[in-house]
Design a protein around this motif. Structure first.
Motif, PDB file in Angstrom:
ATOM      1  N   THR A   1       9.407   6.205  -8.244  1.00 41.26           N
ATOM      2  CA  THR A   1       9.726   5.572  -6.960  1.00 41.26           C
ATOM      3  C   THR A   1       9.428   6.507  -5.798  1.00 41.26           C
ATOM      4  OG1 THR A   1      11.458   4.245  -8.017  1.00 41.26           O
ATOM      5  CG2 THR A   1      11.556   4.459  -5.621  1.00 41.26           C
TER       6      THR A   1
ATOM      7  N   ASP B   1       1.242  -0.423  -7.373  1.00 43.67           N
ATOM      8  CA  ASP B   1       2.618  -0.105  -6.994  1.00 43.67           C
ATOM      9  C   ASP B   1       3.643  -0.807  -7.878  1.00 43.67           C
ATOM     10  OD1 ASP B   1       1.964  -2.594  -5.998  1.00 43.67           O
ATOM     11  OD2 ASP B   1       3.176  -2.389  -4.178  1.00 43.67           O
TER      12      ASP B   1
ATOM     13  N   LYS C   1       5.252   6.951  -5.690  1.00 43.15           N
ATOM     14  CA  LYS C   1       4.261   5.897  -5.883  1.00 43.15           C
ATOM     15  C   LYS C   1       3.363   5.679  -4.666  1.00 43.15           C
ATOM     16  CE  LYS C   1       7.236   1.898  -4.848  1.00 43.15           C
ATOM     17  NZ  LYS C   1       7.782   0.622  -5.413  1.00 43.15           N
ATOM     18  N   ALA C   2       3.892   5.817  -3.461  1.00 45.96           N
ATOM     19  CA  ALA C   2       3.061   5.622  -2.271  1.00 45.96           C
ATOM     20  C   ALA C   2       1.980   6.700  -2.195  1.00 45.96           C
ATOM     21  CB  ALA C   2       3.920   5.637  -1.013  1.00 45.96           C
TER      22      ALA C   2
ATOM     23  N   GLN D   1      -0.657   6.058  -4.885  1.00 44.33           N
ATOM     24  CA  GLN D   1      -1.558   4.964  -4.511  1.00 44.33           C
ATOM     25  C   GLN D   1      -2.604   5.457  -3.509  1.00 44.33           C
ATOM     26  OE1 GLN D   1       0.340   1.516  -2.794  1.00 44.33           O
ATOM     27  NE2 GLN D   1      -1.386   0.202  -3.263  1.00 44.33           N
TER      28      GLN D   1
ATOM     29  N   LEU E   1       2.227   1.801 -12.882  1.00 43.03           N
ATOM     30  CA  LEU E   1       2.650   3.174 -12.613  1.00 43.03           C
ATOM     31  C   LEU E   1       3.018   3.884 -13.908  1.00 43.03           C
ATOM     32  CD1 LEU E   1       4.807   2.393  -9.465  1.00 43.03           C
ATOM     33  CD2 LEU E   1       2.795   3.880  -9.479  1.00 43.03           C
TER      34      LEU E   1
END
Length: 340
Positions: free
Chosen positions: A324, A159, A327-328, A331, A164
């Motif tokens: 942004t 993260d 990214k979650a 992941q 990234l």
């Protein structure tokens, strides 16, 4: 009525009004504390004297700077790129006028993010390696996948911006891109399953320690942490800037749309871009200039850690908003690919 006394009184009133106006000139400028503020203060003194205008420092964290901007409590905002982007989307910044900020003409092309946001100074994440274990300097980030480096590589957590950015870079090199991240995630999954990684770490001090102990042979590292290693006498640790480019650490600068004195704010931004201020941040903080005409003295300690010239132009900066926003999800997809 005594005409002479009348004119004298008017002249005196005008004098005091002018003096009060000069004394009332104040710019509210955000800064981080510590060494960044110390450098800012050291160079601001000359600006204050030349323009008869006082700088009031608004000290805090990057999110604090954005909050103060939303409240209209700042004039010039130094911040991170992500916060500058957020402020730009909210309409907080005034356009930067090159006519009022002539030093903008000296900026690297990629130091101009938009008409509202420019880079004040920059660091970067480089590829560090142990010269006792790796005799030939690596030339590409692909070296992290080299099977000779089992249990010897370190990267930042998934993260974190450099990792990234590496994921997006790998996607682009393998038929995808930021809007088709699957090839990049597949490539990162290969790295995680290769056995090369000691870890994807969140704490930089742990990464530095692994290089110090010799456990880490290769990995990404911010130039500030490279300086820590070199200043401790780690002569076996070197670094390269891979041919694909490095990932920047950016300080931005903006002018608030409701600045109390927009012209003075523009003068200050122009001053920040002047060679003397740019060199001050380079020599004192090891933050690279964003203008091409800043000549950093050759005897500056760790000068080669500053990203300049061709290396600056090769900085790799994928779309930060998309990173942004995604990214979650990225992941989670990566965790599924590596069986976590």
């Amino acid at each position: 009525m005594n005409t002479k006394l009348l004119f004298a009184g008017l002249a005196l009133s005008a004098f005091w009004a002018g003096a009060a106006s000069a004394q009332d000139c104040m710019l509210r400028v955000t800064t981080w504390g510590g060494s960044y503020q110390a450098t800012y203060e050291s160079v601001a003194e000359a600006f204050e004297k030349a323009n008869n205008c006082r700088i009031e420092w608004v000290v805090g964290s990057s999110p604090d700077h954005l909050i103060k901007a939303r409240l209209g409590q700042v004039d010039v905002v130094t911040n991170t790129l992500l916060n500058s982007i957020a402020g730009e989307k909210e309409g907080l910044w005034a356009p930067l006028d090159p006519q009022k900020i002539p030093n903008m003409a000296n900026l690297y092309d990629n130091a101009v993010y938009s008409d509202h946001t420019i880079f004040a100074n920059v660091g970067d994440y480089v590829l560090a390696y142990n010269t006792e274990q790796i005799s030939e300097p690596p030339t590409s980030w692909d070296a992290l996948w080299n099977p000779d480096y089992r249990s010897a590589a370190v990267i930042y957590g998934i993260d974190h911006i450099p990792t990234l950015s590496l994921t997006v870079m790998e996607a682009e090199q393998n038929g995808g891109g930021i809007d088709n991240i699957e090839p990049g995630l597949d490539r990162m999954a290969e790295l995680f399953k290769s056995g090369n990684l000691i870890g994807a770490l969140d704490v930089e001090s742990q990464m530095v320690s692994l290089f110090e102990t010799g456990d880490a042979w290769i990995g990404m590292l911010a130039t500030g942490r490279m300086r820590d290693l070199l200043s401790k006498g780690a002569e076996n640790i070197a670094f390269v800037r891979p041919e694909e480019g490095t990932f920047p650490l950016i300080s931005t600068i903006n002018i608030h749309k409701d600045a109390t004195d927009p012209d003075m704010a523009a003068k200050f931004v122009d001053y920040v871009l002047s060679p003397e201020v740019q060199v001050a941040f380079a020599t004192r903080n090891l933050y690279a200039p964003t203008v091409k005409n800043a000549e950093v003295p050759e005897d500056t300690p760790y000068r080669d850690l500053l990203v300049m010239g061709d290396a600056f132009e090769r900085l790799y900066l994928p779309d930060q908003e998309k990173i942004t926003a995604n990214k979650a999800d990225w992941q989670q997809q990566l965790n599924q690919k590596i069986g976590r």
